[in-house]
Design a protein around this motif. Structure first.
Motif, PDB file in Angstrom:
ATOM      1  N   GLY A 122      43.924 -64.614 -10.213  1.00 44.32           N
ATOM      2  CA  GLY A 122      44.779 -64.323 -11.274  1.00 44.32           C
ATOM      3  C   GLY A 122      44.384 -62.991 -11.840  1.00 44.32           C
ATOM      4  N   PRO A 123      44.883 -62.740 -13.238  1.00 43.94           N
ATOM      5  CA  PRO A 123      44.430 -61.455 -14.012  1.00 43.94           C
ATOM      6  C   PRO A 123      42.892 -61.349 -14.143  1.00 43.94           C
ATOM      7  CG  PRO A 123      46.177 -62.732 -15.044  1.00 43.94           C
ATOM      8  CD  PRO A 123      45.724 -63.553 -13.968  1.00 43.94           C
ATOM      9  N   ARG A 124      42.345 -60.341 -14.761  1.00 49.01           N
ATOM     10  CA  ARG A 124      40.886 -60.381 -14.761  1.00 49.01           C
ATOM     11  C   ARG A 124      40.499 -61.378 -15.889  1.00 49.01           C
ATOM     12  NH1 ARG A 124      38.974 -54.631 -16.870  1.00 49.01           N
ATOM     13  NH2 ARG A 124      39.845 -55.317 -18.561  1.00 49.01           N
ATOM     14  N   GLU A 125      41.123 -61.418 -17.082  1.00 49.60           N
ATOM     15  CA  GLU A 125      40.648 -62.673 -18.057  1.00 49.60           C
ATOM     16  C   GLU A 125      40.637 -63.828 -17.519  1.00 49.60           C
ATOM     17  OE1 GLU A 125      43.372 -59.146 -19.909  1.00 49.60           O
ATOM     18  OE2 GLU A 125      43.250 -60.435 -18.121  1.00 49.60           O
ATOM     19  N   ALA A 126      41.601 -64.263 -16.547  1.00 49.10           N
ATOM     20  CA  ALA A 126      41.379 -65.664 -16.035  1.00 49.10           C
ATOM     21  C   ALA A 126      40.612 -65.814 -15.189  1.00 49.10           C
ATOM     22  CB  ALA A 126      43.066 -65.850 -15.403  1.00 49.10           C
ATOM     23  N   ARG A 127      40.174 -64.776 -14.274  1.00 41.58           N
ATOM     24  CA  ARG A 127      39.239 -64.798 -13.301  1.00 41.58           C
ATOM     25  C   ARG A 127      37.775 -64.955 -14.286  1.00 41.58           C
ATOM     26  NH1 ARG A 127      41.399 -60.390 -10.939  1.00 41.58           N
ATOM     27  NH2 ARG A 127      39.819 -59.239 -11.393  1.00 41.58           N
TER      28      ARG A 127
END
Length: 350
Positions: A122-127
């Motif tokens: 997913g997006p960087r924040e989710a990762r």
């Protein structure tokens, strides 16, 4: 085409495209059909007013397609609304999907420390959050394993010298001192066993399965009757989805507690559509209302008849409540009508 890396970039990009697309639709609409006519100028003749109301253009103007019957800016505004609603839906879904994933992973972790790690996609924040969550899970698992190794060492290293001390007591000539020291050693061994059992219960996880709660209660009562206890099982129920060892530990500790302090005991089973209720009823000295929550604290012992001299070390009720919570239920204490204590276990079916 590569998607934006961050959640902010994704939401901002989609919103920007939606806004541009909505304005482009409005521009094309007005370019095709023209803008709404301005208000009539003052001092207009009657013929000019009629021509204006009919929408007739001056000869020098290029002809335009006739305006549809619904006219005005209704259509472009409608398309703008649809586009922005779609973007709002996409944005809300993009924000809620990672949060739902983390919620599901946390629930799995609370039930089983060995649950699969969270996918770092997913997006960087989710990762980043998924990576941190997986690190936390690994550290918790390592700490639990380290504590298990420590428990094994404590169990071995303490039991051996305590057993040797009990053997050496037999060489003492003072019978009174021998009896006192033997009692102290028995108390130490009992507290050690109870503590290890409590810590083992905390780290043990088992799969849920459909279980015959009625058969378990009747079996525990029959075992107690074989040892001379006055206990009866009353009521029936259908099987429940539980963790069998946790349920056995919960009922067993409550039953032992009731028989030790209250004498004659009745285990009542109540079945319903939403769950099963078990009541362990005794007519002993009971517990005052202001201390019924305190007895669930580890190593808490009441004065009077409910103390270590009567066989307890203050962990039975703690183990019982934590087992009930692992089953998704709850355990509470109430006063028995006529005197005594009633322990109530509520197990949900869902």
């Amino acid at each position: 085409m590569r998607t934006p890396d961050t959640l902010f970039a994704r939401l901002f990009g989609v919103s920007l495209v939606a806004i541009i697309f909505a304005h482009l639709l409005a521009f094309l609409w007005f370019q095709e059909y023209g803008f709404p006519p301005p208000p009539p100028p003052p001092n207009m003749s009657e013929q000019q007013m009629q021509d204006f109301e009919r929408g007739e253009q001056p000869a020098e103007h290029m002809p335009r397609p006739p305006r549809p019957w619904f006219g005005g800016p209704v259509v472009p505004l409608f398309f703008q609304l649809i586009t922005l609603v779609a973007v709002a839906w996409f944005g809300a879904r993009a924000l809620s999907r990672p949060i739902q994933r983390f919620s599901d992973a946390a629930e799995r972790l609370s039930e089983n420390l060995d649950s699969p790690p969270l996918e770092e996609t997913g997006p960087r924040e989710a990762r980043q959050v998924a990576h941190t969550f997986n690190q936390m899970q690994r550290r918790i698992r390592e700490q639990v394993q380290q504590r298990a190794r420590m428990l094994g060492a404590v169990s071995h290293d303490l039991r051996t010298p305590l057993s040797r001390l009990k053997l050496r007591l037999e060489q003492l000539d003072n019978e009174k001192l021998q009896t006192q020291m033997r009692q102290d050693l028995d108390d130490m061994i009992g507290m050690l066993d109870a503590t290890l059992t409590y810590l083992h219960e905390q780290r043990t996880s088992e799969a849920q399965q459909w279980y015959d709660v009625q058969a378990l209660v009747e079996s525990l009562c029959e075992n107690a009757q074989d040892h001379g206890a006055d206990v009866q099982a009353v009521g029936t129920c259908a099987p429940v989805l539980v963790q069998p060892m946790a349920l056995r530990s919960c009922i067993g500790n409550l039953l032992d507690n009731a028989l030790r302090y209250g004498g004659a005991t009745v285990v009542e089973i109540l079945d319903s559509r939403t769950g099963v209720t078990l009541k362990v009823i005794d007519h002993g000295p009971g517990i005052s209302a202001d201390k019924r929550e305190a007895v669930f604290e580890p190593f808490y012992r009441l004065e009077g008849s409910r103390n270590r001299n009567s066989g307890g070390v203050g962990l039975g009720m703690t183990i019982a409540r934590e087992a009930a919570q692992r089953l998704g239920g709850q355990l509470r204490l109430e006063e028995t009508p006529g005197g005594g204590l009633t322990a109530i276990i509520e197990l949900p079916r869902a």
